[in-house]
Design an enzyme around this catalytic site. Structure first.
Site, short mmCIF file in Angstrom:
data_model
loop_
_atom_site.label_atom_id
_atom_site.label_comp_id
_atom_site.label_asym_id
_atom_site.label_seq_id
_atom_site.Cartn_x
_atom_site.Cartn_y
_atom_site.Cartn_z
N ASP A 54 5.48 32.64 48.12
CA ASP A 54 4.03 32.72 47.95
C ASP A 54 3.58 31.61 47.01
OD1 ASP A 54 1.45 34.43 48.15
OD2 ASP A 54 1.64 33.91 46.03
N TYR A 59 -1.88 26.62 42.04
CA TYR A 59 -0.73 26.77 41.12
C TYR A 59 -0.14 25.43 40.68
CZ TYR A 59 -0.78 31.62 42.76
OH TYR A 59 -1.14 32.90 43.08
N LYS A 88 -2.88 29.31 49.65
CA LYS A 88 -4.23 29.88 49.50
C LYS A 88 -5.24 28.78 49.20
CE LYS A 88 -1.89 33.61 47.00
NZ LYS A 88 -0.94 33.03 46.07
N HIS A 119 -8.23 32.81 48.33
CA HIS A 119 -7.67 33.28 47.05
C HIS A 119 -8.55 34.33 46.37
CE1 HIS A 119 -4.58 31.54 44.00
NE2 HIS A 119 -4.81 32.80 43.72
N1 LIG Z 1 -3.53 36.25 44.66
C1 LIG Z 1 -3.64 36.18 43.35
O1 LIG Z 1 -4.73 36.08 42.77
C2 LIG Z 1 -2.41 36.23 42.52
C3 LIG Z 1 -1.19 36.02 43.12
N2 LIG Z 1 -0.05 36.03 42.36
C4 LIG Z 1 1.24 35.76 43.05
O2 LIG Z 1 2.14 36.81 42.78
C5 LIG Z 1 3.31 36.28 42.13
C6 LIG Z 1 3.86 37.31 41.19
O3 LIG Z 1 2.91 37.64 40.18
P1 LIG Z 1 3.27 37.36 38.66
O4 LIG Z 1 2.17 37.88 37.84
O5 LIG Z 1 3.66 35.96 38.56
O6 LIG Z 1 4.58 38.25 38.60
P2 LIG Z 1 5.39 39.33 37.83
O7 LIG Z 1 4.60 40.58 37.64
O8 LIG Z 1 6.67 39.37 38.59
O9 LIG Z 1 5.59 38.69 36.40
C7 LIG Z 1 6.45 37.62 36.15
C8 LIG Z 1 6.59 37.48 34.65
O10 LIG Z 1 7.29 38.64 34.16
C9 LIG Z 1 8.40 38.23 33.41
N3 LIG Z 1 9.49 39.19 33.65
C10 LIG Z 1 9.92 39.65 34.85
N4 LIG Z 1 10.92 40.54 34.65
C11 LIG Z 1 11.12 40.63 33.33
C12 LIG Z 1 12.00 41.38 32.53
N5 LIG Z 1 12.88 42.23 33.08
N6 LIG Z 1 11.94 41.23 31.19
C13 LIG Z 1 11.05 40.36 30.63
N7 LIG Z 1 10.18 39.61 31.34
C14 LIG Z 1 10.21 39.74 32.69
C15 LIG Z 1 8.78 36.86 33.94
O11 LIG Z 1 9.45 36.18 32.92
P3 LIG Z 1 10.73 35.25 33.27
O12 LIG Z 1 10.15 34.08 33.98
O13 LIG Z 1 11.28 34.96 31.94
O14 LIG Z 1 11.63 36.05 34.14
C16 LIG Z 1 7.40 36.28 34.25
O15 LIG Z 1 6.81 35.74 33.09
C17 LIG Z 1 2.79 34.99 41.48
O16 LIG Z 1 3.82 34.13 41.08
C18 LIG Z 1 1.90 34.47 42.58
O17 LIG Z 1 2.67 33.88 43.58
C19 LIG Z 1 -0.09 36.36 41.04
C20 LIG Z 1 -1.29 36.56 40.38
C21 LIG Z 1 -2.55 36.50 41.08
O1 LIG Z 2 -3.16 33.54 41.65
C1 LIG Z 2 -3.57 33.54 40.53
O2 LIG Z 2 -2.84 33.44 39.46
C2 LIG Z 2 -3.68 33.41 38.32
C3 LIG Z 2 -2.99 33.92 37.10
O3 LIG Z 2 -2.50 35.19 37.26
C4 LIG Z 2 -4.89 34.15 38.75
O4 LIG Z 2 -6.02 33.85 38.04
C5 LIG Z 2 -4.98 33.72 40.15
O5 LIG Z 2 -5.67 34.58 40.94
#
Ligand SMILES: NC(=O)C1=CN([C@@H]2O[C@H](COP(=O)(O)OP(=O)(O)OC[C@H]3O[C@@H](n4cnc5c(N)ncnc54)[C@H](OP(=O)(O)O)[C@@H]3O)[C@@H](O)[C@H]2O)C=CC1
Ligand SMILES: O=C1O[C@H](CO)[C@@H](O)[C@@H]1O
Length: 339
Positions: A54, A59, A88, A119
């Protein structure tokens, strides 16, 4: 129906257009201090069995994903058709999703993506290249091209995405992200030919949004959950029940957070800059119905949203939750909407 397999990477969900999407996807928001590390994250994940990536124009990680894919294809690790890749169009590019897509395809080194999402259902004031991505007034508030709460210009973006699907081979499916019920009610009657196959939203045991989930599912829109552990700091993993279940099933707490979605026939996107963590978040423990319900109940009792604060990205979607917005997000109602 989701097949309950031992490996989360093998589960596929049916989309309304006859195609499938792998339930577990790798998120690719890059770490601020080392965006290039996304390349190794992708290589590690694909070698570990992930088949769904994704990403988003916003990003800034697409060129690193492109480097990873080139290497993986050149080495024969996977073929393009083995992968499901989502990108997106960001709201500042709302007026020209095809240009946004072309930029993404160029950086990814691909001819097509499997899924192209809008998005957010809003329009931000960007130039012909979508810049700046977060246009702001002097007081720090965002500059919109339309009223973010009640305007309908955002629907024009989707119509253009329908045209891309109709007239080109650059996308296999189209969908939406961060749409609430209110927006869906305004938007769905305006769809011309291609219903969105997916709504990608923040979802985890602390944020059940069951009414939104039900609304989408009853209309054939697959839910893909982002921030399954609540993003940086993984606050969702502090839930005692998640840790109890991880011990019981001898998996990581992350795998419980993923199973919560996959066993409910939803997609889930996990991200980690830690390569060893990427390798330990692919098993699918077979939680019981009662356990899934107990996880859901955590957020009904004490809901929390994590993606409404301006961490990292400098965007405060303060209007986002409307009059339910509160800086103490823990006191918001269980089934509040996103927009
Ligand atoms: N459509 C939208 O608006 C959005 C889409 N997304 C998508 O979804 C994906 C996932 O969401 P995202 O919020 O990134 O994901 P997560 O909820 O998976 O969070 C990831 C974060 O959590 C930390 N983490 C994970 N496991 C642990 C653990 N066991 N202990 C400590 N820290 C941990 C990671 O750190 P570390 O790197 O150190 O493992 C990283 O900083 C995004 O990358 C993106 O592709 C996300 C937000 C908005
Ligand atoms: O995809 C996305 O990632 C950022 C940060 O979580 C958020 O604003 C956006 O929708």
């Amino acid at each position: 129906m989701t097949e309950q397999l031992d490996s989360a990477t093998s589960v596929k969900l049916q989309l309304s257009n006859g195609k499938t999407i792998p339930a577990l996807g790798l998120g690719t928001i890059p770490p601020d201090d080392n965006p290039g590390s996304v390349k190794d994250q992708v290589i590690t994940a694909i070698k570990e069995g992930y088949r769904h990536l994704d990403t988003a124009w916003y990003y800034g990680s697409e060129k690193y994903i492109g480097e990873a894919l080139k290497e993986l294809f050149d080495e024969g690790v996977v073929k393009r058709e083995d992968l499901f890749i989502t990108t997106k169009v960001w709201p500042s590019f709302w007026h020209n999703p095809e240009k946004s897509l072309n930029t993404s395809l160029k950086d990814l080194g691909l001819d097509y993506v499997d899924l192209f999402l809008q998005h957010w259902p809003i329009t931000l004031h960007g130039d012909e290249n979508g810049q700046p991505a977060t246009p702001k007034k002097d007081d720090g508030s965002l500059i919109y091209d339309d009223d973010p709460a009640n305007g309908t210009k955002y629907i024009e973006t989707y119509h253009k995405m329908e045209d891309i699907l109709d007239k080109t081979d650059k996308v296999k499916s189209i969908g939406i992200s961060n749409y609430s019920i209110k927006k869906l009610e305004q938007f769905l009657p305006e769809v011309r030919k291609y219903k969105p196959v997916v709504n990608q939203i923040e979802l985890h045991p602390q944020l059940p949004q069951q009414d939104l989930v039900d609304y989408c599912e009853s209309r054939g829109i697959v839910i893909v959950a982002y921030s399954p552990v609540g993003g940086p700091g993984a606050p969702v993993l502090e839930i005692p029940l998640i840790n109890e279940l991880a011990k019981k099933y001898m998996v990581t707490p992350n795998e419980i957070a993923e199973a919560y979605h996959i066993l409910n026939n939803r997609g889930v996107l996990s991200r980690s800059a830690n390569l060893s963590r990427i390798k330990t978040i692919t098993r699918l423990p077979k939680l019981s119905k009662e356990e899934l319900k107990a996880l859901y109940q955590v957020g009904v009792d004490n809901p929390k949203r994590y993606n409404c604060v301006p961490y990292g990205f400098g965007i405060g979607f303060r209007w986002w939750t409307g009059d339910l917005y509160s800086t103490d997000i823990g006191v918001m109602k269980p089934h509040f909407e996103t927009v």
